[in-house]
Enzyme design. Structure first.
Site, short mmCIF file in Angstrom:
data_model
loop_
_atom_site.label_atom_id
_atom_site.label_comp_id
_atom_site.label_asym_id
_atom_site.label_seq_id
_atom_site.Cartn_x
_atom_site.Cartn_y
_atom_site.Cartn_z
N HIS A 1 -7.80 -5.21 -0.05
CA HIS A 1 -6.64 -4.59 -0.24
C HIS A 1 -5.72 -4.98 1.06
O HIS A 1 -4.48 -5.18 0.90
CB HIS A 1 -6.84 -3.01 -0.14
CG HIS A 1 -5.52 -2.48 0.06
ND1 HIS A 1 -4.66 -2.31 -1.13
CD2 HIS A 1 -5.12 -1.49 1.18
CE1 HIS A 1 -3.82 -1.37 -0.79
NE2 HIS A 1 -3.88 -1.01 0.30
N ASP A 2 -6.27 -5.46 2.15
CA ASP A 2 -5.56 -5.91 3.13
C ASP A 2 -5.14 -7.14 3.10
O ASP A 2 -4.49 -7.83 4.09
CB ASP A 2 -6.32 -5.67 4.55
CG ASP A 2 -6.42 -4.46 5.12
OD1 ASP A 2 -5.34 -3.68 4.91
OD2 ASP A 2 -6.97 -4.17 5.96
N SER B 1 0.71 -1.15 0.14
CA SER B 1 0.01 0.13 0.04
C SER B 1 0.67 1.12 0.02
O SER B 1 1.85 1.49 -0.80
CB SER B 1 -0.98 -0.19 1.26
OG SER B 1 -1.90 1.07 1.13
N ASP C 1 -8.47 -6.77 -4.44
CA ASP C 1 -8.01 -5.48 -4.20
C ASP C 1 -8.61 -4.20 -5.13
O ASP C 1 -8.36 -4.17 -6.53
CB ASP C 1 -6.62 -5.31 -4.25
CG ASP C 1 -6.18 -3.92 -3.78
OD1 ASP C 1 -6.86 -3.13 -3.38
OD2 ASP C 1 -4.88 -3.83 -3.56
#
Length: 394
Positions: free
Chosen positions: A363-364, A164, A330
């Site tokens: 995303h995580d 990220s 994501d």
């Protein structure tokens, strides 16, 4: 960056660690910033794991995401119930193997976990900076990290790794200090924010600004803008997940009730979860830091670095070997952005490998235990270390 910190079930950990501090840029030799301002003194909080080898060739620099910090692995005490945020990846025999590598992780400039940021004392006034803190960029964050590496006597970094916003720092390092980086792993990241990503960050910032307790950033020693910061966290947290993850985790299940309350209260489990995440976040993060760091991420645009006319031109300045990893679910930094990055790297003649990992958690996903990701990270770092050893022997 989300709240997935759990104890490592393997029993392998770097153990007890200590947060350290490095201060530099003492006036009148303040650190120049991309905005044209100058800042000093500057303190970075950092941690190290593993042992630096005699020729200092085994350094892995871990770069954290938006709301992360320097505490990437291990525990602060024997009764500490919260390990570092990447405990599943960093440690003996893990993806970043501390039996072989010396790992460094620092809190970013502008942060609130020991590094200089808006909540730090302004030496000119004796009061917290607040909104007098100058704007910082990803490049400024990297510039401060470079000073830390020099302080530690590290000239060459074997491998950079970050996801990220940490991935943005990875990319910035490779083009800003190409002679100091052997290899780089960029996870779930982008060369520049899309309009969608900027939009979510702006809504989150406006939630903070709308809290009357924010008081134009002057809230230190007073009532904190907890409601605004909590809502900002809830907004961000939604972008870190995926539709599939939320469907599996919550669906439309109710929270501790059998029917709707017909009130503006918590009815659904997902509502309760988001409120919990917001409440936890205000206990550990500074609202002004959130404003500054999200703005730094929005300003980031690697394609414009030093007036370059294209991403290909930018990556031509790098000497690193790259591995880029994206995740299927994501939607904040989707795979097409990673592919665009990889294409530019290849056209510039860089050695780059790419993998899109099937993952449902959004995303995580880079923060969660994933054996494929662990194997990729371990294999890449080991191969780079072996290659640098062979080159040194020539």
């Amino acid at each position: 960056m989300s709240e997935y910190i759990t104890h490592d079930q393997s029993g392998r950990s770097v153990g007890i660690v200590e947060k350290q501090f490095f201060t530099f840029a003492q006036p009148p030799d303040e650190m120049p910033l991309d905005s044209g301002a100058r800042l000093g003194p500057v303190t970075l909080a950092y941690e190290t794991y593993g042992t630096l080898n005699p020729d200092r060739s085994n350094v892995v620099l871990v770069l954290h995401a938006l709301t992360g910090d320097s505490h990437a692995a291990g525990y602060y005490s024997t009764d500490d119930d919260k390990p570092g945020w990447w405990e599943n990846m960093i440690g003996p025999g893990k993806g970043i193997d501390t039996d072989h590598y010396f790992v460094v992780c620092s809190n970013v400039l502008g942060g609130c976990m020991g590094s200089t940021g808006p909540c730090s004392v302004n030496p000119q006034t004796g009061m917290p900076y607040g909104m007098d803190f100058p704007f910082v960029t990803i490049g400024d964050m990297v510039r401060a990290q470079k000073a830390l590496m020099e302080h530690l006597g590290i000239e060459k970094i074997l491998c950079l790794i970050g996801g990220s916003m940490g991935g943005m720092q990875v990319l910035q390092w490779c083009v800003q200090y190409p002679e100091n980086v052997c290899a780089a792993i960029a996870l779930a990241t982008t060369m520049r924010h899309s309009a969608l990503a900027i939009a979510f960050n702006e809504v989150a910032r406006q939630a903070i600004a709308a809290d009357p307790n924010w008081n134009q950033g002057d809230y230190y020693g007073k009532k904190q803008p907890d409601v605004g910061l909590s809502v900002a966290r809830m907004i961000g947290h939604i972008t870190y997940l995926s539709d599939e993850a939320m469907r599996r985790k919550f669906g439309r299940r109710l929270q501790d009730k059998e029917d709707f309350s017909y009130q503006f209260d918590v009815d659904f489990q997902v509502e309760s979860y988001l409120r919990h995440q917001g409440a936890k976040f205000v206990e550990r993060f500074d609202a002004n830091s959130f404003l500054y760091i999200t703005k730094a991420a929005d300003y980031f645009d690697l394609t414009r670095f030093r007036g370059a006319d294209s991403p290909v031109t930018v990556f031509s300045a790098s000497r690193a070997k790259f591995m880029v990893v994206s995740f299927t679910s994501d939607w904040l930094y989707p795979t097409y952005q990673s592919r665009e990055m990889v294409q530019a790297m290849k056209k510039s003649g860089r050695d780059v490998s790419f993998c899109e990992i099937e993952a449902e958690w959004g995303h995580d996903a880079f923060l969660l235990p994933n054996q494929r990701l662990t194997d990729l990270v371990r294999g890449f770092i080991d191969s780079v270390y072996e290659d640098t050893g062979k080159q040194a022997a020539l």
